[in-house]
Enzyme design. Structure first.
Site, PDB file in Angstrom:
ATOM      1  N   ASP A  85       0.873  -1.181   0.000  1.00  0.00           N
ATOM      2  CA  ASP A  85       0.000   0.000   0.000  1.00  0.00           C
ATOM      3  C   ASP A  85       0.907   1.227   0.000  1.00  0.00           C
ATOM      4  O   ASP A  85       1.073   1.906   1.008  1.00  0.00           O
ATOM      5  CB  ASP A  85      -0.924  -0.005   1.219  1.00  0.00           C
ATOM      6  CG  ASP A  85      -1.895   1.176   1.208  1.00  0.00           C
ATOM      7  OD1 ASP A  85      -2.043   1.808   0.144  1.00  0.00           O
ATOM      8  OD2 ASP A  85      -2.475   1.486   2.250  1.00  0.00           O
ATOM      9  N   ILE A  86       1.496   1.488  -1.153  1.00  0.00           N
ATOM     10  CA  ILE A  86       2.530   2.513  -1.272  1.00  0.00           C
ATOM     11  C   ILE A  86       1.902   3.813  -1.746  1.00  0.00           C
ATOM     12  O   ILE A  86       1.379   3.903  -2.863  1.00  0.00           O
ATOM     13  CB  ILE A  86       3.632   2.056  -2.250  1.00  0.00           C
ATOM     14  CG1 ILE A  86       4.149   0.658  -1.839  1.00  0.00           C
ATOM     15  CG2 ILE A  86       4.747   3.072  -2.283  1.00  0.00           C
ATOM     16  CD1 ILE A  86       4.657   0.555  -0.409  1.00  0.00           C
ATOM     17  N   GLU A  87       1.957   4.835  -0.880  1.00  0.00           N
ATOM     18  CA  GLU A  87       1.256   6.083  -1.162  1.00  0.00           C
ATOM     19  C   GLU A  87       2.111   7.330  -0.996  1.00  0.00           C
ATOM     20  O   GLU A  87       1.596   8.453  -1.091  1.00  0.00           O
ATOM     21  CB  GLU A  87       0.011   6.190  -0.272  1.00  0.00           C
ATOM     22  CG  GLU A  87      -0.971   5.037  -0.445  1.00  0.00           C
ATOM     23  CD  GLU A  87      -2.268   5.243   0.312  1.00  0.00           C
ATOM     24  OE1 GLU A  87      -2.777   6.373   0.317  1.00  0.00           O
ATOM     25  OE2 GLU A  87      -2.764   4.262   0.903  1.00  0.00           O
ATOM     26  N   LEU A  88       3.417   7.160  -0.757  1.00  0.00           N
ATOM     27  CA  LEU A  88       4.272   8.336  -0.595  1.00  0.00           C
ATOM     28  C   LEU A  88       5.722   7.963  -0.889  1.00  0.00           C
ATOM     29  O   LEU A  88       6.055   6.802  -1.099  1.00  0.00           O
ATOM     30  CB  LEU A  88       4.127   8.924   0.814  1.00  0.00           C
ATOM     31  CG  LEU A  88       4.392   8.012   2.017  1.00  0.00           C
ATOM     32  CD1 LEU A  88       5.878   7.907   2.346  1.00  0.00           C
ATOM     33  CD2 LEU A  88       3.659   8.526   3.254  1.00  0.00           C
TER      34      LEU A  88
END
Length: 297
Positions: A150-153
């Protein structure tokens, strides 16, 4: 008048149709670990509502950082307090539920500095949460089913390398499952290259907080167009419709009766349909979303 027994070819056709119908049945995935009022992991699995549980999050890792698990009040991994989760993880797995460790999240400090750094993180994840060995193992000795991205930054680089290194740990009888939670805008900024590896078995696309590709009251077109693009553009085992479980979780909330009548019947036609992902267990607990939709998923 006597009834005739159906011919063998007719029976075979009916059986094939039945198998197709069964294959299109989906399951519900949920994120757990970000609210200590969401019930325990054991209680979450014992509801019978979920087929997949993502433990969230390992939100500090990579680029020389000491990895940290954040379970928002459930336990303190720094003093070994989360090792008791092993019992719950095994209980969930005995019920046929796949339990993944989710890495990343909306808040945290994480990135990969190089291909070598991706290998180092993969080794850490394997030895501390999967089939390897380590004196630390924050969740104890239970072996999780895989890793959720869950890569968001942060940086957009080397996530594909991390996926390859993790997948290489799969062994006969002990597969390392990879899952991902990309945004519905295609391709996902962070995970596009990783998803192109074809190594992800479960992809729960976030059809929320993205106006261009999510549901709006009276408008299912954007969501359905985006769903079609995802299911026809990437190689994945199963693709899930990711939704907020209540209005409190951001934009893109779909009333359950709208989901059941206007969306699920259409997206279930895709052979890649896997079910619905909900953010998160706490919101689902207070709103009862999964209870309403379960029999339609």
């Amino acid at each position: 008048m006597a009834t005739k027994t159906p011919a063998i070819p007719v029976l075979v056709s009916l059986l094939v149709l039945a198998l197709i119908e069964v294959s299109q049945a989906g399951g519900i995935a949920v994120y757990w670990g970000q609210n200590d009022f969401e019930t325990t992991l054991n209680q979450t699995c014992e509801t019978g509502l979920y087929k997949y549980v993502n433990i969230a999050f390992l939100n500090k890792f990579g680029s020389g950082r000491i990895p940290e698990l954040n379970l928002a009040g459930h336990c303190n991994p720094k003093n070994g307090g989360c090792k008791v989760a092993s019992i719950a993880i095994r209980n969930c797995q005995k019920q046929g539920i796949k339990v993944m460790l989710s890495i990343g999240g909306r808040l945290g400090q994480y990135s990969l500095a190089s291909k070598a750094d991706a290998k180092k993180v993969a080794d850490y994840l394997y030895n501390n949460f999967l089939g390897g060995t380590s004196p630390s193992r924050p969740l104890g000795n239970a072996v999780l089913d895989g890793i959720d991205f869950d890569i968001e930054l942060g940086s957009t680089k080397y996530w594909d390398d991390l996926a390859r290194y993790l997948a290489a740990y799969s062994k006969p009888g002990r597969k390392v499952y990879l899952s991902a939670a990309p945004q519905c805008r295609f391709p996902d900024r962070y995970l596009g290259a990783a998803l192109n590896t074809g190594l992800f078995y479960y992809v729960w696309v976030q059809f929320y907080n993205n106006a261009a590709c999510q549901y709006a009251p009276g408008n299912t077109r954007n969501l359905l167009n985006s769903w079609h693009r995802w299911t026809t553009s990437i190689k994945a085992g199963k693709i899930f419709l990711g939704l907020p479980a209540t209005k409190a979780a951001g934009t893109g909330y779909i009333p359950p009766w709208e989901l059941k009548s206007k969306i699920l019947p259409l997206i279930k036609k895709s052979p890649k349909y896997g079910g619905v992902m909900l953010w998160n267990r706490y919101f689902d607990k207070i709103g009862g979303y999964s209870t309403v939709i379960k029999n339609s998923v």
